[in-house]
Design a protein around this motif. Structure first.
Motif, PDB file in Angstrom:
ATOM      1  N   ASN A   1      -3.592  -2.046   0.602  1.00  0.00           N
ATOM      2  CA  ASN A   1      -2.599  -2.836   1.339  1.00  0.00           C
ATOM      3  C   ASN A   1      -3.238  -4.149   1.762  1.00  0.00           C
ATOM      4  O   ASN A   1      -4.297  -4.166   2.390  1.00  0.00           O
ATOM      5  CB  ASN A   1      -2.111  -2.063   2.565  1.00  0.00           C
ATOM      6  CG  ASN A   1      -3.245  -1.647   3.483  1.00  0.00           C
ATOM      7  OD1 ASN A   1      -4.202  -1.019   3.046  1.00  0.00           O
ATOM      8  ND2 ASN A   1      -3.148  -1.987   4.755  1.00  0.00           N
ATOM      9  N   ASN A   2      -2.636  -5.261   1.392  1.00  0.00           N
ATOM     10  CA  ASN A   2      -3.193  -6.562   1.751  1.00  0.00           C
ATOM     11  C   ASN A   2      -2.148  -7.644   1.520  1.00  0.00           C
ATOM     12  O   ASN A   2      -1.135  -7.424   0.862  1.00  0.00           O
ATOM     13  CB  ASN A   2      -4.470  -6.854   0.949  1.00  0.00           C
ATOM     14  CG  ASN A   2      -4.218  -7.188  -0.506  1.00  0.00           C
ATOM     15  OD1 ASN A   2      -4.291  -8.344  -0.922  1.00  0.00           O
ATOM     16  ND2 ASN A   2      -3.894  -6.179  -1.314  1.00  0.00           N
ATOM     17  N   ALA A   3      -2.404  -8.815   2.078  1.00  0.00           N
ATOM     18  CA  ALA A   3      -1.439  -9.923   2.025  1.00  0.00           C
ATOM     19  C   ALA A   3      -1.593 -10.785   0.785  1.00  0.00           C
ATOM     20  O   ALA A   3      -0.908 -11.809   0.654  1.00  0.00           O
ATOM     21  CB  ALA A   3      -1.570 -10.779   3.284  1.00  0.00           C
ATOM     22  N   GLY A   4      -2.485 -10.399  -0.127  1.00  0.00           N
ATOM     23  CA  GLY A   4      -2.678 -11.163  -1.356  1.00  0.00           C
ATOM     24  C   GLY A   4      -3.806 -12.168  -1.235  1.00  0.00           C
ATOM     25  O   GLY A   4      -4.195 -12.584  -0.145  1.00  0.00           O
TER      26      GLY A   4
ATOM     27  N   ASP B   1       0.590  -1.992  -9.705  1.00  0.00           N
ATOM     28  CA  ASP B   1       1.462  -1.942 -10.883  1.00  0.00           C
ATOM     29  C   ASP B   1       0.871  -2.642 -12.104  1.00  0.00           C
ATOM     30  O   ASP B   1       1.543  -2.795 -13.121  1.00  0.00           O
ATOM     31  CB  ASP B   1       2.839  -2.528 -10.557  1.00  0.00           C
ATOM     32  CG  ASP B   1       2.776  -3.963 -10.045  1.00  0.00           C
ATOM     33  OD1 ASP B   1       1.656  -4.518  -9.936  1.00  0.00           O
ATOM     34  OD2 ASP B   1       3.840  -4.537  -9.745  1.00  0.00           O
ATOM     35  N   THR B   2      -0.380  -3.058 -12.021  1.00  0.00           N
ATOM     36  CA  THR B   2      -1.045  -3.649 -13.183  1.00  0.00           C
ATOM     37  C   THR B   2      -1.717  -2.535 -13.985  1.00  0.00           C
ATOM     38  O   THR B   2      -2.582  -1.832 -13.462  1.00  0.00           O
ATOM     39  CB  THR B   2      -2.112  -4.670 -12.753  1.00  0.00           C
ATOM     40  OG1 THR B   2      -1.492  -5.706 -11.983  1.00  0.00           O
ATOM     41  CG2 THR B   2      -2.812  -5.273 -13.961  1.00  0.00           C
ATOM     42  N   PRO B   3      -1.339  -2.344 -15.242  1.00  0.00           N
ATOM     43  CA  PRO B   3      -1.954  -1.263 -16.033  1.00  0.00           C
ATOM     44  C   PRO B   3      -3.431  -1.532 -16.276  1.00  0.00           C
ATOM     45  O   PRO B   3      -3.882  -2.690 -16.289  1.00  0.00           O
ATOM     46  CB  PRO B   3      -1.158  -1.279 -17.333  1.00  0.00           C
ATOM     47  CG  PRO B   3      -0.564  -2.649 -17.418  1.00  0.00           C
ATOM     48  CD  PRO B   3      -0.332  -3.096 -16.006  1.00  0.00           C
ATOM     49  N   ASN B   4      -4.187  -0.459 -16.472  1.00  0.00           N
ATOM     50  CA  ASN B   4      -5.630  -0.607 -16.634  1.00  0.00           C
ATOM     51  C   ASN B   4      -6.006  -1.508 -17.807  1.00  0.00           C
ATOM     52  O   ASN B   4      -7.011  -2.221 -17.754  1.00  0.00           O
ATOM     53  CB  ASN B   4      -6.281   0.761 -16.801  1.00  0.00           C
ATOM     54  CG  ASN B   4      -6.528   1.453 -15.474  1.00  0.00           C
ATOM     55  OD1 ASN B   4      -6.202   0.911 -14.419  1.00  0.00           O
ATOM     56  ND2 ASN B   4      -7.099   2.644 -15.508  1.00  0.00           N
TER      57      ASN B   4
ATOM     58  N   GLY C   1       0.828  -1.199   0.000  1.00  0.00           N
ATOM     59  CA  GLY C   1       0.000   0.000   0.000  1.00  0.00           C
ATOM     60  C   GLY C   1       0.862   1.248   0.000  1.00  0.00           C
ATOM     61  O   GLY C   1       2.073   1.204  -0.242  1.00  0.00           O
ATOM     62  N   ASN C   2       0.242   2.373   0.284  1.00  0.00           N
ATOM     63  CA  ASN C   2       0.940   3.652   0.252  1.00  0.00           C
ATOM     64  C   ASN C   2       1.720   3.888   1.541  1.00  0.00           C
ATOM     65  O   ASN C   2       1.425   3.282   2.572  1.00  0.00           O
ATOM     66  CB  ASN C   2      -0.070   4.783   0.026  1.00  0.00           C
ATOM     67  CG  ASN C   2      -0.721   4.701  -1.344  1.00  0.00           C
ATOM     68  OD1 ASN C   2      -0.059   4.397  -2.336  1.00  0.00           O
ATOM     69  ND2 ASN C   2      -2.019   4.949  -1.402  1.00  0.00           N
ATOM     70  N   PRO C   3       2.712   4.771   1.516  1.00  0.00           N
ATOM     71  CA  PRO C   3       3.507   5.038   2.720  1.00  0.00           C
ATOM     72  C   PRO C   3       2.661   5.639   3.839  1.00  0.00           C
ATOM     73  O   PRO C   3       1.704   6.386   3.585  1.00  0.00           O
ATOM     74  CB  PRO C   3       4.562   6.047   2.237  1.00  0.00           C
ATOM     75  CG  PRO C   3       4.574   5.946   0.749  1.00  0.00           C
ATOM     76  CD  PRO C   3       3.195   5.534   0.348  1.00  0.00           C
TER      77      PRO C   3
END
Length: 350
Positions: free
Chosen positions: A115-118, A145-148, A93-95
């Motif tokens: 933010n998650n563990a997958g 990081d997956t493009p739309n 997730g984000n900082p």
């Protein structure tokens, strides 16, 4: 119990308080003390999406992203619990800091960023849960990081992995905290994505002999034209339901506050009016056969009843729990019960 615990939690950083609250809830559940946290409401059975819910008040996604506290959350009296948002691969997730309370306005700003563990970790947690009561929803998203143009691959991967375990699945395309995600709500992008997911849903139903409803969660920041286009697409593709709404990027209602310039989605009381307006507009434009869940800004039983009056079949809570605690669940169930029983309320949305 929450009235005693809240001052201590509010002394902590908001994200630390989030985790501390969940740990306390889990401890209360495992030690048999959960009854001190809240009294379960009397049943108010509600039918939607082909499912029967013990009551129409649920937990919105985001509180239990990894499905680690399912049984403890059901023990509070929710009619349904939605876990996630989950992505195919774990991500941080984000900082931090990325979660902020706005107590003067009963609001919360978050920029968590999925933010998650997958999905594999979530699946393992769901398999361990007893799930003795209530309906379980699983909210799915895409990795940052997956493009739309490849987003459908992430959603389909999650759909496949959670399908057998979920009572319903929610497609989250409306979080403001993953760059570009909301572009998937644009008419053609929405049509392309949901078409692929509807095909995936029907293929899984045929293969596994079980049809799991699929809902789509939309943003409160849609223009009227965009809301109309979304309703047209979702109606034509015959999704099972729509959740209105996610958090807002607007700062209406908290202008001038020290936190108003923090990036992220605003939830809680400040989003109530806009979220309900989008809900009402979608209800007038979606086929009646597609139920709506109203979420956003519910901090009282009256707020829950207002969502129902705007066309919701059920409601979800999240930020209101930060300020009101578990007592809000029963208050909302009772308010909806009174509305159903009132001769002036008209035909209930079931």
């Amino acid at each position: 119990m929450y009235s005693l615990l809240r001052p201590a939690l509010f002394c902590l950083d908001a994200e630390k308080a989030h985790h501390a609250g969940l740990r306390s809830l889990e401890f209360a559940h495992r030690s048999g003390l959960i009854g001190l946290a809240a009294s379960k409401p009397a049943p108010l059975v509600t039918s939607a999406f082909g499912l029967s819910f013990p009551n129409p008040v649920g937990l919105a996604a985001g509180l239990d992203k990894n499905g680690e506290h399912i049984d403890a959350l059901f023990a509070l009296g929710f009619g349904y619990v939605e876990i996630g948002t989950v992505t195919p691969r774990p991500q941080a997730g984000n900082p931090a800091p990325r979660l902020f309370r706005v107590p003067e306005h009963m609001g919360v700003i978050n920029r968590m960023g999925f933010n998650n563990a997958g999905v594999d970790a979530l699946v393992a947690n769901v398999r361990r849960a007893k799930r003795n009561a209530g309906i379980l929803g699983i909210n799915i998203g895409k990795n940052k990081d997956t493009p739309n143009e490849s987003a459908h691959t992430d959603y389909l991967a999650c759909l496949e992995k959670v399908y057998e375990l979920a009572d319903y699945i929610t497609v989250n395309i409306s979080s403001p905290n993953t760059a570009g995600l909301r572009e998937l709500q644009e008419e053609q992008a929405l049509r392309d994505l949901v078409s692929r997911l509807r095909d995936g849903q029907e293929n899984l139903a045929a293969r596994l002999g079980k049809r799991v409803p699929m809902l789509v969660k939309v943003a409160p920041d849609l223009s009227d034209a965009d809301a109309d286009a979304a309703a047209r697409v979702l109606g034509e593709l015959q999704v099972d339901g729509v959740i209105a709404t996610n958090t807002t990027i607007s700062r209406s209602g908290i202008e001038g506050h020290a936190l108003a310039n923090e990036a992220g989605g605003l939830s809680g009381a400040p989003v109530m009016a806009r979220s309900t307006a989008v809900l009402r507009r979608l209800r007038t434009r979606l086929p009646e056969a597609i139920p709506l869940i109203g979420v956003g800004g519910i901090c009282s039983g009256a707020d829950a009843a207002a969502k129902m009056s705007a066309g919701a079949s059920m409601v979800q809570l999240y930020s209101g729990l930060v300020y009101r605690g578990p007592a809000l669940i029963g208050e909302c169930v009772d308010a909806i019960r009174r509305r159903r029983e009132s001769p002036s309320s008209g035909v209930a949305h079931l």
